[in-house]
Design a protein around this motif. Sequence first.
Motif, short mmCIF file in Angstrom:
data_model
loop_
_atom_site.label_atom_id
_atom_site.label_comp_id
_atom_site.label_asym_id
_atom_site.label_seq_id
_atom_site.Cartn_x
_atom_site.Cartn_y
_atom_site.Cartn_z
N ILE A 40 0.86 -1.19 0.00
CA ILE A 40 0.00 0.00 0.00
C ILE A 40 0.89 1.24 0.00
O ILE A 40 1.78 1.38 0.83
N ASN A 41 0.66 2.12 -0.95
CA ASN A 41 1.43 3.36 -1.06
C ASN A 41 1.15 4.26 0.15
O ASN A 41 0.07 4.18 0.75
N PRO A 42 2.09 5.14 0.49
CA PRO A 42 1.91 6.02 1.65
C PRO A 42 0.60 6.81 1.63
O PRO A 42 -0.04 6.98 2.65
N GLY A 43 0.18 7.28 0.48
CA GLY A 43 -1.07 8.04 0.38
C GLY A 43 -2.29 7.18 0.15
O GLY A 43 -3.41 7.69 0.06
N GLY A 44 -2.08 5.88 0.03
CA GLY A 44 -3.18 4.96 -0.27
C GLY A 44 -3.05 4.39 -1.67
O GLY A 44 -2.34 4.95 -2.52
N SER A 45 -3.71 3.27 -1.90
CA SER A 45 -3.65 2.60 -3.19
C SER A 45 -5.04 2.15 -3.60
O SER A 45 -5.85 1.77 -2.75
N ARG A 46 -5.28 2.16 -4.87
CA ARG A 46 -6.52 1.58 -5.40
C ARG A 46 -6.38 0.06 -5.38
O ARG A 46 -5.27 -0.48 -5.47
N LEU A 68 -8.35 -7.36 6.18
CA LEU A 68 -7.51 -6.36 6.84
C LEU A 68 -8.35 -5.22 7.41
O LEU A 68 -8.05 -4.70 8.49
N GLU A 69 -9.40 -4.86 6.70
CA GLU A 69 -10.28 -3.79 7.18
C GLU A 69 -11.03 -4.24 8.44
O GLU A 69 -11.11 -3.49 9.42
N LYS A 70 -11.54 -5.46 8.44
CA LYS A 70 -12.23 -5.99 9.62
C LYS A 70 -11.31 -6.05 10.82
O LYS A 70 -11.74 -5.84 11.96
N ALA A 71 -10.03 -6.32 10.59
CA ALA A 71 -9.06 -6.41 11.68
C ALA A 71 -8.52 -5.04 12.10
O ALA A 71 -7.76 -4.94 13.05
N GLY A 72 -8.89 -4.01 11.35
CA GLY A 72 -8.47 -2.65 11.71
C GLY A 72 -7.12 -2.21 11.16
O GLY A 72 -6.58 -1.19 11.59
N PHE A 73 -6.57 -2.95 10.20
CA PHE A 73 -5.25 -2.61 9.65
C PHE A 73 -5.32 -1.65 8.47
O PHE A 73 -4.33 -0.99 8.15
N VAL A 74 -6.46 -1.59 7.80
CA VAL A 74 -6.64 -0.66 6.67
C VAL A 74 -8.02 -0.03 6.75
O VAL A 74 -8.90 -0.50 7.46
N ARG A 86 -12.10 4.46 -4.68
CA ARG A 86 -11.73 4.41 -3.26
C ARG A 86 -10.26 4.05 -3.15
O ARG A 86 -9.73 3.32 -3.99
N LEU A 87 -9.64 4.55 -2.11
CA LEU A 87 -8.25 4.20 -1.81
C LEU A 87 -8.22 3.34 -0.56
O LEU A 87 -9.01 3.53 0.36
N VAL A 88 -7.28 2.42 -0.54
CA VAL A 88 -7.02 1.62 0.65
C VAL A 88 -5.83 2.27 1.34
O VAL A 88 -4.79 2.48 0.72
N GLN A 89 -6.00 2.62 2.62
CA GLN A 89 -4.93 3.24 3.39
C GLN A 89 -4.64 2.43 4.64
O GLN A 89 -5.55 1.83 5.21
N VAL A 90 -3.39 2.44 5.07
CA VAL A 90 -3.04 1.77 6.32
C VAL A 90 -3.52 2.62 7.49
O VAL A 90 -3.61 3.84 7.39
N THR A 91 -3.81 1.96 8.60
CA THR A 91 -4.25 2.65 9.80
C THR A 91 -3.11 2.72 10.81
O THR A 91 -2.05 2.11 10.61
#
Length: 139
Positions: A40-46, A68-74, A86-91
């Motif tokens: 995942i890129n620093p600003g988020g990735s498609r 990953l989203e359910k686990a709270g990582f993205v 939508r972008l996927v971003q790390v949390t």
Amino acid sequence: MNIGLLLYIPYRDLENRIMAAVTAAGFDMTIAQARLLQRINPGGSRLTELAEAAQVTKQTAGFLVDQLEKAGFVQRVPDPTDGRARLVQVTDKAREAVPVADAEMARIEAEWERHIGKRRMAQLRDALEKLGEITDPYR
């Protein structure tokens, strides 16, 4: 033994040890999830970018992102350049796992250096970086 296996076996051990350290620290994720998360890129990735970078189908990438989203990582956020995308971003939770992984990586590198010597370790790093110039499409 061919060069592919000679490269893969130490990498597999390194990856397993890092995943064990991350999991032991309370960050429960699979290797497949971690591999995607790393891309995942620093600003988020498609999602399509992640699928391509991880060399998996868009469906597989979507499944892993869901987990990953359910686990709270993205998290998924609107793409500021395209309102439909939508972008996927790390949390922060995912970022908190990085020092754990980095510390284990440092232990592994120190172990390898003790085993093969400082000069050989430097040569190995140099050779792999040089190979990256012609093998890494994301460089």
